[in-house]
Motif scaffolding. Structure first.
Motif, PDB file in Angstrom:
ATOM      1  N   GLN A   1       0.814  -1.207   0.000  1.00  0.00           N
ATOM      2  CA  GLN A   1       0.000   0.000   0.000  1.00  0.00           C
ATOM      3  C   GLN A   1       0.855   1.269   0.000  1.00  0.00           C
ATOM      4  OE1 GLN A   1      -3.561  -0.375  -0.170  1.00  0.00           O
ATOM      5  NE2 GLN A   1      -2.649  -2.365  -0.701  1.00  0.00           N
ATOM      6  N   HIS A   2       2.153   1.124  -0.183  1.00  0.00           N
ATOM      7  CA  HIS A   2       3.069   2.263  -0.206  1.00  0.00           C
ATOM      8  C   HIS A   2       4.242   1.896  -1.097  1.00  0.00           C
ATOM      9  CE1 HIS A   2       4.121  -0.373   3.239  1.00  0.00           C
ATOM     10  NE2 HIS A   2       5.325  -0.283   2.695  1.00  0.00           N
ATOM     11  N   THR A   3       4.973   2.876  -1.548  1.00  0.00           N
ATOM     12  CA  THR A   3       6.138   2.627  -2.394  1.00  0.00           C
ATOM     13  C   THR A   3       7.351   2.301  -1.542  1.00  0.00           C
ATOM     14  OG1 THR A   3       6.880   4.932  -2.398  1.00  0.00           O
ATOM     15  CG2 THR A   3       5.257   4.278  -4.073  1.00  0.00           C
ATOM     16  N   TYR A   4       8.358   1.797  -2.193  1.00  0.00           N
ATOM     17  CA  TYR A   4       9.633   1.516  -1.510  1.00  0.00           C
ATOM     18  C   TYR A   4      10.214   2.798  -0.934  1.00  0.00           C
ATOM     19  CZ  TYR A   4      14.541   0.080  -0.981  1.00  0.00           C
ATOM     20  OH  TYR A   4      15.795  -0.177  -0.501  1.00  0.00           O
ATOM     21  N   GLU A   5      10.131   3.888  -1.689  1.00  0.00           N
ATOM     22  CA  GLU A   5      10.680   5.164  -1.217  1.00  0.00           C
ATOM     23  C   GLU A   5       9.917   5.674   0.005  1.00  0.00           C
ATOM     24  OE1 GLU A   5      12.085   4.325  -5.136  1.00  0.00           O
ATOM     25  OE2 GLU A   5      10.018   4.424  -4.365  1.00  0.00           O
ATOM     26  N   GLU A   6       8.618   5.505   0.032  1.00  0.00           N
ATOM     27  CA  GLU A   6       7.832   5.912   1.198  1.00  0.00           C
ATOM     28  C   GLU A   6       8.203   5.081   2.422  1.00  0.00           C
ATOM     29  OE1 GLU A   6       3.750   7.453  -1.049  1.00  0.00           O
ATOM     30  OE2 GLU A   6       3.987   5.329  -0.482  1.00  0.00           O
ATOM     31  N   MET A   7       8.462   3.796   2.216  1.00  0.00           N
ATOM     32  CA  MET A   7       8.893   2.955   3.333  1.00  0.00           C
ATOM     33  C   MET A   7      10.239   3.434   3.884  1.00  0.00           C
ATOM     34  SD  MET A   7      11.117   0.322   4.257  1.00  0.00           S
ATOM     35  CE  MET A   7      11.617  -0.418   2.713  1.00  0.00           C
ATOM     36  N   LEU A   8      11.180   3.774   2.993  1.00  0.00           N
ATOM     37  CA  LEU A   8      12.483   4.261   3.448  1.00  0.00           C
ATOM     38  C   LEU A   8      12.330   5.537   4.274  1.00  0.00           C
ATOM     39  CD1 LEU A   8      14.863   3.792   0.361  1.00  0.00           C
ATOM     40  CD2 LEU A   8      14.547   2.289   2.323  1.00  0.00           C
ATOM     41  N   ALA A   9      11.466   6.430   3.829  1.00  0.00           N
ATOM     42  CA  ALA A   9      11.282   7.699   4.527  1.00  0.00           C
ATOM     43  C   ALA A   9      10.690   7.501   5.917  1.00  0.00           C
ATOM     44  CB  ALA A   9      10.382   8.620   3.703  1.00  0.00           C
ATOM     45  N   ALA A  10       9.957   6.432   6.111  1.00  0.00           N
ATOM     46  CA  ALA A  10       9.308   6.174   7.399  1.00  0.00           C
ATOM     47  C   ALA A  10      10.238   5.497   8.403  1.00  0.00           C
ATOM     48  CB  ALA A  10       8.061   5.313   7.197  1.00  0.00           C
ATOM     49  N   GLN A  11      11.427   5.047   7.958  1.00  0.00           N
ATOM     50  CA  GLN A  11      12.335   4.289   8.819  1.00  0.00           C
ATOM     51  C   GLN A  11      13.483   5.177   9.311  1.00  0.00           C
ATOM     52  OE1 GLN A  11      11.988   1.165   9.829  1.00  0.00           O
ATOM     53  NE2 GLN A  11      10.318   0.470   8.510  1.00  0.00           N
ATOM     54  N   ASP A  12      13.893   4.953  10.552  1.00  0.00           N
ATOM     55  CA  ASP A  12      15.071   5.642  11.080  1.00  0.00           C
ATOM     56  C   ASP A  12      16.327   5.054  10.459  1.00  0.00           C
ATOM     57  OD1 ASP A  12      13.582   7.271  12.784  1.00  0.00           O
ATOM     58  OD2 ASP A  12      13.538   5.727  14.345  1.00  0.00           O
ATOM     59  N   GLU A  13      17.370   5.859  10.387  1.00  0.00           N
ATOM     60  CA  GLU A  13      18.632   5.399   9.814  1.00  0.00           C
ATOM     61  C   GLU A  13      19.283   4.357  10.718  1.00  0.00           C
ATOM     62  OE1 GLU A  13      22.889   7.304   8.226  1.00  0.00           O
ATOM     63  OE2 GLU A  13      21.198   8.592   8.806  1.00  0.00           O
TER      64      GLU A  13
END
Length: 723
Positions: free
Chosen positions: A137-149
């Motif tokens: 339900q989301h893109t790979y880029e959106e998932m990356l943005a939601a995760q802490d480094e």
């Protein structure tokens, strides 16, 4: 093509062939290359970094691009790993809550409301009919943005890449090592040998090629190059015909033979004729493969070549028109007549068969005289038996002193496993102990006396690779039966697959077992949360690739065993999908990061077996609270579709018990024989001073060893098996 060959060397040896290119000032580019490698858990050795620094910047960049492409694939970072729940492992809902959320959204959607209401009226709901279920339900880029480094940790994996020699030298050495292996290769490595043989068929050859499958692959390349064939049994010719037809050289699966050109037919028939002419008794080998030989005869037309009458006899035996009593039938006749002494005398002429029959002979021997004859014969012929068979029998005897209430595990050459009750009585203790002593003495005699022996203690509990089918291709993969420590606060395993032609749904699950192997609970798409565990969510199709994860907080786990498994719910098998692999990561509690972080990957292995349920390994909580992994590399048959952890928990539990209670010969056993009190064994650490060639055995090659040192790591562990 050169890049593919360099990649092959890198995968097998963790060496980059000596870089070629113009001299220059490449130090800055080399350091940037090293820093980029660190993000995927690799680094350049000091020697390799120095060599690259002396090349031009353009040459370093070219090498870096090729190398990064290979190591990313080795660790599984060549694909995008998305997760269904965008901030996994945080905020994973309860299963029922998640399903109700999907139903609510479906009822709010005009296009799906009617279908869902109809299903609810009948009391059964297909989750796949819900628009938001099973699809990202989301893109790979959106998932990356939601995760802490990811926060770097000293516990992250670091795999060192070393400086190799010239590419041709590296390829020749790798060819000699694979072709001359004393143990069968896995399917992936057999494919690599095929590539190397095409290049090296006319160059240096191993002193011997003891594994018949390897010989078939080499013969295929030699036939194409116009070189003489290496044949000493009629089955060698059958395997070669399978190789030429793109079939199975292990002869486990039937091969559809293609039509051969006349020159190839002449080569195969001439080879058969020469083998039988030199030893007519070799005709008896036909019986084990009568059907394949009959089909091969239809393609070779032996009646057209009267100059090779012995070749025609091969197919006459296959058709039952000519008698050739097999060795095994003669042994069976003696055993049926209870003539144990006669069977032993006959088996002495075939030492390998005698050793494979030892358990049976000792169990059916009528008295002490017959048991004594069996043991005496085995001791006398032991020097003529291959090291792999000696080690296999030694491991077998290690597990034959117990009563028969333990389950018995069977694994075929394709990794398919099953369990059955062991109804055999134990091997008589006195004879068992004499055989063990004799086997230890013979193996000790064959092992080389090492120079100064340096040992990585982490390699001691790695099982000896007595067969290539006991492992799979990948990074950090240990042979079946190996045990390794799991350090870290969080364990996360993953599966990635990409369908080839039709919708394919793999389900990553984990069965959690008590110490008595009974079920505690499980994690799967039907149980997204358990004590200490979270599932990333169900993905039900993979046209562009899909990933699923399970995260475990080890200090919170109450179960004794954690059994990750990959179930095929629908679609293509593991050997049919375009790509499928499994692995696990280890993280400290504060590291955060994306669901997939390559530098935390401890193991990544290909899934290519023929079963519908994959069991890569099992994790166990030891008595002191620490966790370890035991490697399985198994596939269960399963059912054609809808395989689920709930349905296979009993069969998986039996397999786990059988493996947990079985003892394996490990590197520790060979090291003890090798040292035997005469050679000091030193445990390696980074402070160990080394100023002369040594013998080093470890999981990976450390930096700083002299060039002439003998180094045995996971990549060439088979070299420990004596011939």
């Amino acid at each position: 093509m050169a890049h593919g060959l360099e990649s092959l060397v890198l995968r097998h040896t963790h060496r980059i062939p000596s870089p070629a290119g113009s001299a220059g000032q490449g130090a800055t580019a080399a350091r940037q290359f090293d820093a980029t490698l660190a993000t995927v858990g690799f680094k350049l050795s000091a020697e390799l970094l120095e060599r690259l620094s002396g090349l031009s910047e353009a040459a370093v960049v070219h090498i870096a691009k090729r190398t990064l492409r290979t190591v990313r694939e080795m660790v599984g970072d060549h694909v995008r790993h998305n997760s269904y729940f965008i901030d996994f492992p945080a905020n994973v809902p309860d299963t029922e809550e998640f399903w109700m959320r999907c139903v609510t959204k479906a009822l709010a959607d005009d296009s799906s409301r009617g279908n869902v209401l109809t299903q609810l009226t009948h009391g059964v709901l297909n989750l796949l009919s819900l628009p938001t279920y099973g699809r990202y339900q989301h893109t790979y880029e959106e998932m990356l943005a939601a995760q802490d480094e990811l926060i770097a940790s000293a516990g992250d994996r670091v795999t060192v890449l070393h400086l190799g020699r010239d590419l041709d030298e590296e390829l020749t050495d790798l060819y000699l090592a694979l072709a001359g292996s004393t143990t069968p290769l896995g399917e992936e490595h057999l494919g690599d040998l095929r590539i190397l043989a095409e290049r090296c068929a006319l160059g240096p050859q191993p002193e011997s090629i003891p594994v018949r499958e390897n010989r078939a692959v080499v013969n295929q390349a030699r036939l194409a190059a116009g070189a003489d064939l290496m044949l000493d049994t009629v089955v060698d010719v059958l395997r070669l015909a399978c190789a030429l037809s793109g079939g199975d050289v292990t002869l486990q699966e039937p091969t559809r033979f293609k039509g051969f050109p006349r020159p190839v037919r002449r080569k195969l028939l001439a080879g058969l004729d020469a083998v039988v002419a030199a030893n007519p008794a070799k005709l008896a080998d036909v019986h084990a493969y009568r059907e394949p030989f009959k089909r091969l005869g239809e393609r070779l037309h032996p009646h057209e070549y009267p100059q090779w009458p012995y070749a025609a006899d091969v197919f006459a035996v296959a058709r039952g028109e000519k008698e050739a009593r097999s060795f095994d039938s003669r042994v069976e006749r003696l055993l049926d007549a209870h003539d144990i002494l006669g069977a032993v005398r006959l088996l002495e002429s075939a030492p390998g068969k005698l050793f494979r029959a030892l358990d049976l002979l000792l169990r059916i021997a009528a008295d002490e005289e017959e048991r004594e004859a069996v043991v005496t014969a085995a001791v006398e012929v032991a020097p003529e038996v291959s090291g792999r068979v000696l080690l296999s029998v030694r491991e077998h005897l290690l597990n034959r002193e117990r009563a028969s209430d333990h389950p018995r595990i069977f694994v075929n050459r394709r990794g398919r496993g099953w369990v059955a009750p062991d109804t055999r009585p134990p091997v008589p203790a006195a004879e068992r102990d004499r055989l063990i002593t004799a086997l230890d003495a013979e193996l000790r005699r064959r092992l080389p006396a090492p120079r100064r022996l340096l040992l990585d203690p982490d390699v001691l509990d790695v099982a000896l690779p007595l067969s290539g089918e006991a492992s799979t291709a990948g990074l950090g993969v240990l042979p079946r039966g190996s045990t390794s420590a799991v350090d870290g606060e969080h364990l996360r395993f993953f599966v990635h697959w990409k369908q080839a032609e039709k919708r394919t749904d793999y389900d990553l699950s984990a069965l959690l077992l008590h110490s008595d192997y009974s079920t505690d609970s499980w994690l799967s798409y039907t149980s997204l949360r358990a004590v200490g565990g979270r599932h990333s969510g169900d993905v039900t199709e993979a046209p562009d690739g899909a990933s699923e994860f399970i995260d475990l907080a080890l200090e919170r786990m109450r179960s004794t065993f954690v059994v990750p498994q990959v179930n095929i719910y629908a679609g293509e098998g593991f050997d049919e999908a375009e790509e499928s692999f499994f692995g696990f990561m280890v993280r400290d509690g504060a590291q955060k990061g994306r669901p997939f972080e390559p530098r935390t990957v401890r193991m990544k292995s290909e899934l290519r077996g023929v079963g519908r349920v994959a069991l890569p390994l099992v994790f166990r909580r030891e008595d002191d609270g620490r966790w370890s992994a035991k490697w399985l590399h198994l596939y269960l048959r399963g059912i054609s579709s809808a395989n689920r952890v709930e349905e296979n928990q009993m069969s998986v539990s039996k397999v786990v018990r059988a493996f947990a209670e079985r003892e394996y010969l490990t590197v520790r056993y060979l090291v003890e024989l090798m040292s035997d009190g005469a050679t000091a064994v030193e445990l390696w650490d980074s402070e160990t001073a080394v100023d002369e060639p040594v013998t080093y055995i470890g999981l990976e090659r450390p930096e700083g060893l002299p060039a002439d040192s003998q180094v045995v790591t996971l990549e060439n562990l088979r070299d420990l098996i004596p011939g």
